[in-house]
Design an enzyme around this catalytic site. Structure first.
Site, mmCIF file in Angstrom:
data_model
loop_
_atom_site.group_PDB
_atom_site.id
_atom_site.type_symbol
_atom_site.label_atom_id
_atom_site.label_comp_id
_atom_site.label_asym_id
_atom_site.label_seq_id
_atom_site.Cartn_x
_atom_site.Cartn_y
_atom_site.Cartn_z
ATOM 1 N N ASP A 89 28.951 3.435 19.860
ATOM 2 C CA ASP A 89 28.942 4.408 20.941
ATOM 3 C C ASP A 89 30.319 4.322 21.603
ATOM 4 O O ASP A 89 31.063 3.352 21.404
ATOM 5 C CB ASP A 89 27.823 4.105 21.929
ATOM 6 C CG ASP A 89 27.351 5.349 22.672
ATOM 7 O OD1 ASP A 89 28.147 6.287 22.798
ATOM 8 O OD2 ASP A 89 26.196 5.362 23.127
ATOM 9 N N CYS A 90 30.665 5.319 22.382
ATOM 10 C CA CYS A 90 32.048 5.414 22.857
ATOM 11 C C CYS A 90 32.396 4.301 23.844
ATOM 12 O O CYS A 90 31.749 4.164 24.888
ATOM 13 C CB CYS A 90 32.297 6.790 23.462
ATOM 14 S SG CYS A 90 32.221 8.091 22.224
#
Length: 807
Positions: A296-297
């Site tokens: 995920d970012c």
């Protein structure tokens, strides 16, 4: 997704926009018009993809390799390889929420389907597949038009909707692991270009890539000072085995997803993106995953900066790549991987492993096969975006998902001849609210108010509240509008200001003064009013459920671009509602339970009630699977095929074991063995529509147990089907029951087992008991199936089905 710094975000957006506006030709490698690059072995489509990828990776310098490990991968001009953007979104329609898609050319919009939680309420796997197909088709069209710099879409979100306060529960298929897994299968196959039943991908090539997220046990964003970025989810092996992991196993093994996203949080102390057991042993070795794994970012950076799991940035980089992660949504790998290699914390071969997965994906998408216009999917263009068929599908999804929660005195449907209508509420005149989060620009926007005005010309509107949060309400003015109308419809609930990513709710009641507005209007109205709830997560509306002045309640989720039309059609009887709730609606006092408590099972000694319909023992506002219709449906068990079940026969070791309570059981590690296949039997259900309208509704078949406790679920959904019947029509539906799948449960060690004991098959108000009988003559234990009905039915004949267990 967590956004990077503002400067980095702005630069990325500018660069992406420049790339996509300079040319309408989609980016691709191995251009046959460029002799210098087409001769590379990695461009030869006659070679296996594995050989092509190996050749490509071998040609890269260490610096070039490192730059390819992040979501915004730059071009490699000397090899004719264009830039690639991994981050695109398509949760319920192609979206510009990520960096890969821009609606700045010929294509200005895409079909915006209902938010996933409402689509799930249809319990219609074929519908989910068709939505996936439409999204995949529109995604490829955007790419072919030169408005996409990537074809990897980070959807679906298949985390179990464990806590009703979760701001992202709206993105999920609900609280049931089976439904989440089935949704993943349908959506992923549709997006990627596979057949509904699977097995349709030619040589593994994809229409678009789907990515199941967030792996694993991620269902808290920001609650009471606890953030997803630093949260350590304490999860038992038992809950992991039968709640949190099954949707992802289905996504990998049955859906064939080409991507997985590892989540921000830790699970039992280990960050998901640094968990080798999770990513390499379970996903790849046990489940056979063959795609790429993205973080995920900024999930890599927080392993050092927030979790403090790694001592240095280089250690964080080494941890994730060695664990099996391939791609960093962020810049951490770009900034620290070379240093990690230089400090001998990481081998270049670890980088090569990740790159092999990444370039394999791009080749499966056909991006290294020359001009895509000459390839499969190359003819898909703008004329296949926002088509009538896709917009009709969005409308159909909204119609079939909306749930009728109350209809006292058959108030609904309203007659089309009514002379006046009052429409009140902050959600009545907002098309934007209807699409939920992660939505791109929709093909069209039709507010509920506008849709209702097409039925009743004399329609008066009042907003009622200043905003959805309703910090101030114009109750007197709304009451005056209501008094003058024959009927009143209130559009209340939530919006993205009340529930969203990185924002969990702190209560389960309507915001601000909404309840005061509703009760005041209901009291003043000539006839009982209709309440339409626009929200993703459940709300405690017990007051409305009990109030005789509120005659009808609809839950419409966030119903997408055509949701306003769907609501109006249901209110005026042009569609018969048949959706069922995919999650439990809890009472407001449930907030006493900490959102951080990940336990699914109840603990009576401490008063902990458990979670979801499978284990929750407390009061419910509305139960999972609840939903009314304008038709009355009845069910009956028509037949159940004869079948004998012996635990020793389905055991992989041909033996049974005993637990500490002297209960016999057998281990079930694989549900697709020959013995498990032989144990399957079918149950045929008769369904009759006794109403005056044609209707489509979900039929849910549960397995229940007599002996609960020791972590056993009270009931578990085994199968479901969306069926359509005409007025007075009777049809039959056959469900296949797999004891290896539907009779098993997880023990405290996280092992899936089938235990001896009673079971029920239940649908509607009908159930069949599988009661245990001991044969003293041979010390065998077997099950016999017999009917249990709320009232006698001469058409239903008990059908004995022996299930023999040899302890």
């Amino acid at each position: 997704m967590r956004l990077h710094s503002n400067i980095q975000l702005l630069l990325c957006l500018i660069l992406t926009t420049l790339v996509l506006t300079e040319s309408t030709q989609p980016p691709f490698a191995c251009d046959s018009s460029k002799p210098a690059t087409k001769s590379f072995p990695f461009c030869k489509t006659t070679l296996p993809i594995s050989a092509r990828v190996k050749d490509l990776v071998s040609r890269l310098t260490l610096d070039e390799k490192i730059l390819q490990l992040v979501n915004t991968a730059p071009a490699i001009p000397r090899l004719g390889i264009p830039a690639y953007e991994w981050w695109s979104e398509a949760l319920h329609g192609v979206s510009n929420s990520g960096y890969g898609i821009r609606f700045n050319g010929t294509i200005k919009s895409a079909t915006s389907f209902p938010q996933v939680i409402l689509t799930a309420a249809s319990f219609d796997a074929q519908l989910w597949y068709r939505i996936g197909q439409a999204i995949g088709l529109e995604a490829r069209a955007v790419y072919n038009e030169g408005q996409a710099n990537g074809m990897t879409f980070w959807a679906p979100n298949i985390n179990v909707f464990r806590d009703p306060r979760w701001g992202r529960g709206q993105e999920t298929p609900g609280e049931d692991p089976l439904v989440s897994g089935k949704y993943a299968i349908s959506y992923v196959r549709g997006v990627q270009g596979d057949k509904f039943e699977g097995g349709g991908l030619k040589d593994g090539h994809l229409q678009a890539s789907a990515c199941c997220k967030h792996f694993t046990a991620y269902d808290l964003d920001h609650w009471n000072g606890v953030s997803r970025f630093g949260y350590d989810a304490k999860v038992t092996k038992q809950d992991l085995a039968d709640t949190y992991q099954p949707p992802f196993q289905s996504c990998i093994q049955r859906a064939g997803a080409s991507g997985i996203m590892c989540a921000y949080n830790r699970v039992n102390g280990v960050p998901n993106c640094a968990d080798e057991n999770l990513l390499s042993n379970i996903a790849r070795k046990q489940w056979g995953f063959q795609g790429y794994i993205t973080s995920d970012c900024d999930a890599v950076s927080i392993i050092y900066e927030v979790h403090k799991y790694a001592k240095t940035p280089e250690d964080a980089v080494a941890e994730v790549l060695k664990a099996g992660m391939d791609l960093d949504c962020g810049f951490y790998l770009k900034n620290h991987t070379k240093s990690a290699v230089q400090k001998k914390k990481l081998l270049e071969s670890d980088i090569d492993r990740a790159l092999s997965n990444l370039f394999t994906m791009r080749m499966r998408l056909g991006l290294f096969n020359g001009n895509p216009a000459t390839l499969p999917y190359g003819s898909i263009g703008p004329n296949q975006v926002c088509t009538k068929a896709h917009q009709d599908l969005a409308l159909d999804a909204a119609r079939n998902g909306i749930v009728l929660l109350k209809n006292s005195g058959k108030l609904l449907p309203l007659k089309k001849t009514i002379s006046s209508l009052a429409v009140i509420g902050p959600n009545a005149n907002s098309a934007y609210t209807l699409v939920g989060n992660y939505a791109g620009p929709p093909c069209k926007s039709i507010e509920p108010l506008k849709a209702l005005q097409s039925y009743v010309k004399n329609t008066q509107y009042h907003k009622g509240c200043n905003f959805v949060n309703c910090t101030s309400a114009s109750i007197n003015e709304a009451v005056e509008v209501a008094r003058k109308a024959d009927y009143v419809v209130l559009f209340m609930g939530l919006d993205q200001g009340e529930e969203r990513e990185d924002f969990d709710r702190v209560d389960l009641v309507l915001p601000g003064k909404q309840q005061d507005l509703i009760t005041s209007v209901a009291k003043a109205a000539k006839k009982p009013v209709i309440l339409v709830m626009i929200c993703g997560g459940p709300v405690d509306i017990s007051f409305a459920k009990r109030d005789p002045k509120i005659g009808g309640i609809l839950w419409a989720g966030y119903p997408g671009e055509s949701g306003g039309i769907a609501i109006a059609e249901i209110l005026f009887g042009d569609h018969n509602p048949g959706g069922k709730l995919p999650m439990t609606w809890y009472p407001k006092e449930f907030i006493k339970i900490p959102m951080t408590d990940m336990r699914m099972r109840p603990q009576p000694s401490t008063g902990y009630p458990g979670r979801t319909y499978r284990f929750y023992t407390g009061r419910k506002v509305y139960r999972f699977g609840y939903g009314l219709s304008y038709s009355k449906y009845t069910y009956e068990f028509v037949s159940v095929t004869q079948n004998k079940l012996s635990l020793t026969q389905i055991s992989s070791t041909k033996t049974t074991l005993q637990n500490s309570d002297s209960v016999h059981y057998t281990l079930i590690s694989d549900t697709e063995t020959e013995s498990c296949e032989k144990a399957k039997f079918s149950a045929t259900i008769g369904i009759q529509n006794h109403g005056e309208m044609e209707g489509k509704h979900a039929v849910l078949l549960f397995v229940k147990q007599n002996e609960i406790g020791n972590g056993k679920a009270m009931k578990q959904l085994a199968a479901f089907e969306s069926v359509k019947t005409k007025s007075g029509e009777r049809i039959e539906v056959e469900f296949v029951i797999s004891p290896c799948e539907h009779f098993r449960t997880a023990n405290e060690d996280g092992l899936m087992v089938i235990e001896e004991g009673s079971r029920y098959l239940a649908v509607g108000d009908q159930q069949y008991e599988i009661s245990r009988i001991v044969d003293d003559g041979c010390d065998d234990v077997f099950f016999e199936l017999e009917s249990l009905m709320p009232s006698p039915s001469p058409s239903l004949i008990p059908l004995p089905i022996p299930f023999r267990i040899n302890p």
